[in-house]
Design a protein around this motif. Structure first.
Motif, short mmCIF file in Angstrom:
data_model
loop_
_atom_site.label_atom_id
_atom_site.label_comp_id
_atom_site.label_asym_id
_atom_site.label_seq_id
_atom_site.Cartn_x
_atom_site.Cartn_y
_atom_site.Cartn_z
N VAL A 144 49.32 75.08 14.75
CA VAL A 144 49.93 76.48 14.58
C VAL A 144 50.93 76.52 15.50
N ARG A 145 52.25 76.78 14.76
CA ARG A 145 53.53 76.99 15.38
C ARG A 145 54.02 78.70 15.23
N ARG A 146 53.59 79.14 14.09
CA ARG A 146 54.05 80.32 13.88
C ARG A 146 52.68 81.26 13.58
N ALA A 147 52.69 82.64 13.79
CA ALA A 147 51.52 83.48 13.49
C ALA A 147 52.32 84.95 13.15
N GLY A 148 51.53 85.56 12.44
CA GLY A 148 51.90 87.09 12.31
C GLY A 148 50.75 87.92 11.68
N LEU A 149 51.08 89.01 11.84
CA LEU A 149 50.11 90.00 11.45
C LEU A 149 50.87 91.44 11.05
N ALA A 150 50.20 92.02 9.97
CA ALA A 150 50.65 93.41 9.53
C ALA A 150 49.56 94.40 9.40
N GLY A 177 56.69 79.42 18.16
CA GLY A 177 56.62 78.50 19.35
C GLY A 177 55.47 78.10 20.06
N LEU A 178 54.12 78.62 19.17
CA LEU A 178 52.78 78.85 19.96
C LEU A 178 52.38 77.22 20.25
N ASP A 179 53.08 76.27 19.69
CA ASP A 179 52.86 75.07 20.18
C ASP A 179 53.71 74.40 21.27
N ARG A 184 57.92 80.04 23.64
CA ARG A 184 57.28 81.14 22.45
C ARG A 184 58.21 82.20 22.66
N LYS A 185 58.37 82.73 21.30
CA LYS A 185 59.51 84.02 21.17
C LYS A 185 58.48 85.03 20.10
N ASP A 186 58.70 86.17 20.45
CA ASP A 186 57.71 87.26 19.83
C ASP A 186 58.60 88.27 19.47
N ARG A 187 58.28 88.90 18.37
CA ARG A 187 59.08 90.14 17.79
C ARG A 187 57.95 91.31 17.25
N VAL A 188 58.50 92.39 17.54
CA VAL A 188 57.26 93.32 16.76
C VAL A 188 58.21 94.44 15.89
N TRP A 189 57.60 95.08 14.85
CA TRP A 189 58.02 96.14 14.01
C TRP A 189 57.14 97.34 13.91
N LEU A 190 57.72 98.56 13.95
CA LEU A 190 56.82 99.65 13.79
C LEU A 190 57.66 100.31 12.58
N ASP A 191 57.05 100.25 11.41
CA ASP A 191 57.77 100.81 10.32
C ASP A 191 56.96 101.83 9.99
N LEU A 192 57.34 103.35 10.27
CA LEU A 192 56.52 104.50 10.19
C LEU A 192 56.65 104.67 8.65
N ARG A 193 55.60 105.17 8.03
CA ARG A 193 55.08 105.68 6.86
C ARG A 193 55.32 104.59 5.68
N ALA A 194 55.30 103.61 6.20
CA ALA A 194 55.64 102.11 5.50
C ALA A 194 54.20 101.64 4.70
N ASP A 195 54.35 101.14 3.56
CA ASP A 195 53.24 100.85 2.71
C ASP A 195 52.76 99.16 3.23
#
Length: 219
Positions: A144-150, A177-179, A184-195
């Motif tokens: 696993v090199r990349r992972a994400g969640l929503a 860069g999990l391997d 490793r690099k991380d980024r987050v998003w906070l999308d208000l009222r998003a579907d």
């Protein structure tokens, strides 16, 4: 909740017009009694704990006099069960609930210093993505090199000089860069009222953008 019986009697003796109208519109149903001290916009998200109970309505559209109390009524609490009960691989988050909550808090406090997040609830099963090559040793394993969640959420936040806001939207997190420990690099998003469906589609794009070199304008 000891004042419920007295309040029930008072309301039944002289029910407010809006309650009478709601009962007439819901024959054979029920009407939730909400404690507005725990929520923001009355037309917005209402956590289950903010419901004091329900008034039963007869088939004639009139209150029966029965009030069923909500045993879970009280200050709303965090609920990350939709995330933590998942069978999906989440070791890249460490403690998933603490990691997601902490990141959401960081997002909000960076925009409103002094803000306090009172509670956070994950509202639906999160969407996940993982990517990487097959292991050279075993075809049935992935490196696993990349992972994400929503994850769709509701939360309550207070800030200095402002009343409580109850916000909804989708929180997304991508790690690459999990391997490669140390890269490793991380980024987050906070999308208000998003579907959530929209955010899941965006996650498919975002997971390939994190860690890539920034392009020059016009490139």
């Amino acid at each position: 909740m000891g004042d419920i019986p007295a309040e029930q009697r008072r309301i039944l003796q002289s029910p407010p017009p809006e309650l009478v109208a709601e009962a007439a519109a819901n024959p054979g149903g029920s009407i939730a009694a909400i404690d507005y001290a725990y929520i923001g916009d009355p037309d917005g998200y209402v956590p289950a704990e903010a419901v004091r109970g329900v008034w039963r309505v007869g088939p004639d559209g009139k209150l029966t006099g029965e009030f069923e109390e909500n045993p879970g009524y009280g200050p709303p609490k965090d609920d990350f069960a939709r995330l933590t009960d998942s069978d999906h691989w989440l070791e890249w988050l460490g403690d998933p609930a603490a990691a997601v909550r902490g990141s959401i808090v960081d997002c909000l406090t960076s925009q409103a210093p002094g803000a306090v997040v009172e509670w956070v609830k994950i509202l639906d099963d999160p969407r996940y993505l993982t990517g990487g090559p097959r292991s050279p040793e075993r075809d049935d394993l992935m490196i696993v090199r990349r992972a994400g969640l929503a994850a769709s959420f509701a939360l309550a936040v207070t800030a200095p000089g402002r009343e409580r806001d109850v916000l909804t939207g989708v929180f997304s997190w991508v790690a690459v860069g999990l391997d490669r420990p140390g890269e490793r690099k991380d980024r987050v998003w906070l999308d208000l009222r998003a579907d959530l469906d929209w955010a899941a589609a965006e996650l498919g794009k975002r997971i390939h953008l994190v860690g890539e070199p920034e392009q020059e304008p016009g490139a």
